[in-house]
Scaffold this motif. Structure first.
Motif, mmCIF file in Angstrom:
data_model
loop_
_atom_site.group_PDB
_atom_site.id
_atom_site.type_symbol
_atom_site.label_atom_id
_atom_site.label_comp_id
_atom_site.label_asym_id
_atom_site.label_seq_id
_atom_site.Cartn_x
_atom_site.Cartn_y
_atom_site.Cartn_z
ATOM 1 N N ARG A 233 0.816 -1.212 0.000
ATOM 2 C CA ARG A 233 0.000 0.000 0.000
ATOM 3 C C ARG A 233 0.857 1.273 0.000
ATOM 4 N NH1 ARG A 233 -0.758 2.719 4.276
ATOM 5 N NH2 ARG A 233 -0.448 0.926 5.643
ATOM 6 N N THR A 236 2.515 1.836 -3.407
ATOM 7 C CA THR A 236 1.502 2.278 -4.366
ATOM 8 C C THR A 236 1.077 3.712 -4.093
ATOM 9 O OG1 THR A 236 0.712 0.003 -4.584
ATOM 10 C CG2 THR A 236 -0.757 1.741 -5.344
ATOM 11 N N GLY A 237 1.031 4.094 -2.817
ATOM 12 C CA GLY A 237 0.684 5.475 -2.480
ATOM 13 C C GLY A 237 1.697 6.463 -3.024
ATOM 14 N N LEU A 240 1.343 6.568 -6.910
ATOM 15 C CA LEU A 240 0.202 7.355 -7.390
ATOM 16 C C LEU A 240 0.398 8.843 -7.119
ATOM 17 C CD1 LEU A 240 -2.788 5.056 -6.356
ATOM 18 C CD2 LEU A 240 -1.881 5.454 -8.653
ATOM 19 N N ALA A 241 0.947 9.175 -5.956
ATOM 20 C CA ALA A 241 1.194 10.595 -5.647
ATOM 21 C C ALA A 241 2.151 11.196 -6.661
ATOM 22 C CB ALA A 241 1.736 10.738 -4.230
ATOM 23 N N THR A 351 9.157 11.369 -4.010
ATOM 24 C CA THR A 351 8.287 10.218 -4.253
ATOM 25 C C THR A 351 9.093 9.055 -4.823
ATOM 26 O OG1 THR A 351 7.661 11.185 -6.391
ATOM 27 C CG2 THR A 351 6.130 11.503 -4.569
ATOM 28 N N SER A 373 3.172 4.564 -14.416
ATOM 29 C CA SER A 373 2.023 5.244 -13.820
ATOM 30 C C SER A 373 2.069 6.736 -14.119
ATOM 31 C CB SER A 373 1.988 5.001 -12.306
ATOM 32 O OG SER A 373 3.142 5.533 -11.681
ATOM 33 N N ALA A 406 -5.726 14.958 -5.864
ATOM 34 C CA ALA A 406 -5.678 13.497 -5.817
ATOM 35 C C ALA A 406 -4.312 13.012 -5.345
ATOM 36 C CB ALA A 406 -6.009 12.916 -7.187
ATOM 37 N N ALA A 407 -3.232 13.680 -5.777
ATOM 38 C CA ALA A 407 -1.880 13.300 -5.341
ATOM 39 C C ALA A 407 -1.733 13.474 -3.835
ATOM 40 C CB ALA A 407 -0.840 14.148 -6.069
ATOM 41 N N CYS A 410 -3.711 10.684 -2.036
ATOM 42 C CA CYS A 410 -3.023 9.382 -2.070
ATOM 43 C C CYS A 410 -1.877 9.349 -1.072
ATOM 44 C CB CYS A 410 -2.503 9.102 -3.476
ATOM 45 S SG CYS A 410 -3.790 8.693 -4.678
ATOM 46 N N MET A 414 -2.740 6.742 1.847
ATOM 47 C CA MET A 414 -2.081 5.467 1.599
ATOM 48 C C MET A 414 -0.700 5.368 2.243
ATOM 49 S SD MET A 414 -3.211 4.892 -2.399
ATOM 50 C CE MET A 414 -2.703 3.169 -2.419
ATOM 51 N N CYS A 415 0.061 6.451 2.199
ATOM 52 C CA CYS A 415 1.410 6.415 2.796
ATOM 53 C C CYS A 415 1.368 6.671 4.301
ATOM 54 C CB CYS A 415 2.309 7.445 2.120
ATOM 55 S SG CYS A 415 2.485 7.206 0.336
#
Length: 424
Positions: A233, A236-237, A240-241, A351, A373, A406-407, A410, A414-415
């Motif tokens: 997770r 992925t966070g 996506l960020a 990131t 991504s 959205a970044a 995430c 998530m992080c």
């Protein structure tokens, strides 16, 4: 990552650094320049071409939306290419896939210079992106092979100094090329750059992934490895960020030639100068990140501040372009874009570093997922900036704000950076 005098490298697996890796570390500046050149190639391919977009639209007698697909195709190619090249580099090493990719890049770019139609140009821009992806993904994997922890974050910031110079000089070069020739000359120059970089890689970049650390499986193992990475997770966070922040950046890259030149009436040379100024902001903040902040402030905290500034800058741009403050003019809009671009210097290197620190066992695959991504999300965002035509900059600002929000979401959800701080 500190290398004791005995030559033993501190890695997650506590392996002895093989001779080529130790040699590459000692090369220092040379490795930095080669990797910087590889990561600079994509912005060169994109940004040297930007001042020519209106001219290409007229020369090939195609609508602006179709010509913008040449950007989208190149971006999508870079995304998909990384997904293939990353696992290949984990299996066969870094050098061979990189050299093959560079050779194909040179051929595809040369054909772009001869393209008689928009359709053919879109097709070979896709191939150019597919091949150019090798440089992006393998450069990140090589960094992960050589460095860890804070030193990796610092190296990414140093790399940004070199790769960030490309967006500064590329539009300037593109604008000057257009003064002496047409848009095809841009691709002739890119072909020459590709040839030189291929020769430099062949001569100076040694293999950094020893045989004992390579994956021997085929496609099934590569997919299993990627599935495992995506199941993490936190990884992925960060992925996506970073991808969504890049999409906000690419919304600017895709829309700015039309916003600055068509809406606000600037010349191709003025656009190039403004684009270069924004890129200087990105590079300068990236160096502040690497030289002053990394090692003193947690990477998560710096990343959070960077994403927050991007959100604020995008919101300000939306208010200005939608007419809330009347006609803002080119200076005000350029100031908002400068702040947004500069804050990317805090977001992008951190990131990448935070995500790759979690994946020492599969740096190529992890680098592929990070790059894919980013470019896929950017490819989706790119056509949206022109959805309302060439007379308004509102779609650009909307895409930037949505991606930035959205970044940040995430990253926070998530992080969960506060948990990392509690356990530190």
């Amino acid at each position: 990552m500190a290398i004791p005098e005995s030559g033993r490298a501190t890695t997650t697996d506590d392996h002895i650094a093989p001779a080529p890796v130790a040699s590459a570390r000692r090369a220092g500046l040379l490795v930095t320049l080669v990797l910087g050149g590889l990561t600079a190639l994509p912005p060169l391919s994109m940004d040297m071409y930007l001042p020519a977009l209106p001219e290409v639209t007229e020369a090939l007698r195609s609508p602006a939306a179709t010509i913008q697909l040449t950007l989208t195709a190149c971006l999508a190619g870079m995304a998909l290419g990384q997904l293939v090249v990353g696992p290949m580099s984990d299996r066969w090493g870094r050098r061979r896939p990189l050299l093959v990719g560079m050779i194909v890049y040179v051929v595809a770019t040369a054909v772009c210079a001869l393209a008689p139609s928009a359709g053919l140009l879109v097709g070979f821009r896709l191939l150019q992106g597919l091949a150019g992806a090798a440089g992006i993904v393998i450069a990140r994997a090589v960094v992960r092979d050589l460095y860890d922890g804070v030193e990796m974050a610092r190296f990414f910031s140093t790399l940004m100094l070199i790769s960030g110079a490309a967006p500064i000089v590329a539009p300037l070069i593109g604008g000057q090329i257009l003064r002496i020739t047409d848009w095809r000359g841009v691709f002739h120059v890119l072909t020459g750059v590709g040839i030189v970089l291929t020769l430099v890689v062949w001569r100076f970049l040694h293999e950094t992934l020893p045989p004992e650390r390579r994956h021997t499986g085929g496609v099934r193992e590569a997919l299993r490895t990627m599935r495992g990475l995506l199941a993490d997770r936190v990884f992925t966070g960060y992925m996506l960020a970073g991808g969504l922040a890049f999409a906000a950046l690419f919304a600017y890259i895709s829309a700015s030639p039309f916003v600055v030149q068509e809406i606000y009436g600037a010349s191709a040379q003025t656009f190039s100068l403004l684009f270069g100024l924004n890129s200087i902001g990105l590079v300068a903040v990236g160096q502040i990140n690497g030289k002053l902040l990394v090692g003193r402030v947690s990477l998560d905290k710096v990343l959070g501040w960077g994403l927050a500034v991007i959100v604020l800058a995008a919101a300000a741009l939306l208010l200005m372009t939608s007419g809330v403050f009347g006609d803002p003019g080119l200076v005000a809009v350029s100031a908002g874009l400068f702040v947004l671009m500069s804050a990317m210097g805090l977001a992008m290197p951190n990131t990448n570093a935070q995500a790759l620190m979690r994946t020492p066992h599969a740096a190529g695959s992890a680098s592929a997922l990070l790059g894919t991504s980013s470019f896929l999300i950017g490819a989706v965002a790119s056509p949206l900036v022109g959805i309302a035509g060439e007379s308004t900059a509102v779609p650009m600002a909307v895409v930037q704000l949505v991606c930035a929000l959205a970044a940040l979401a995430c990253f926070l959800l998530m992080c969960r950076p506060w948990r990392a701080a509690e356990t530190a």
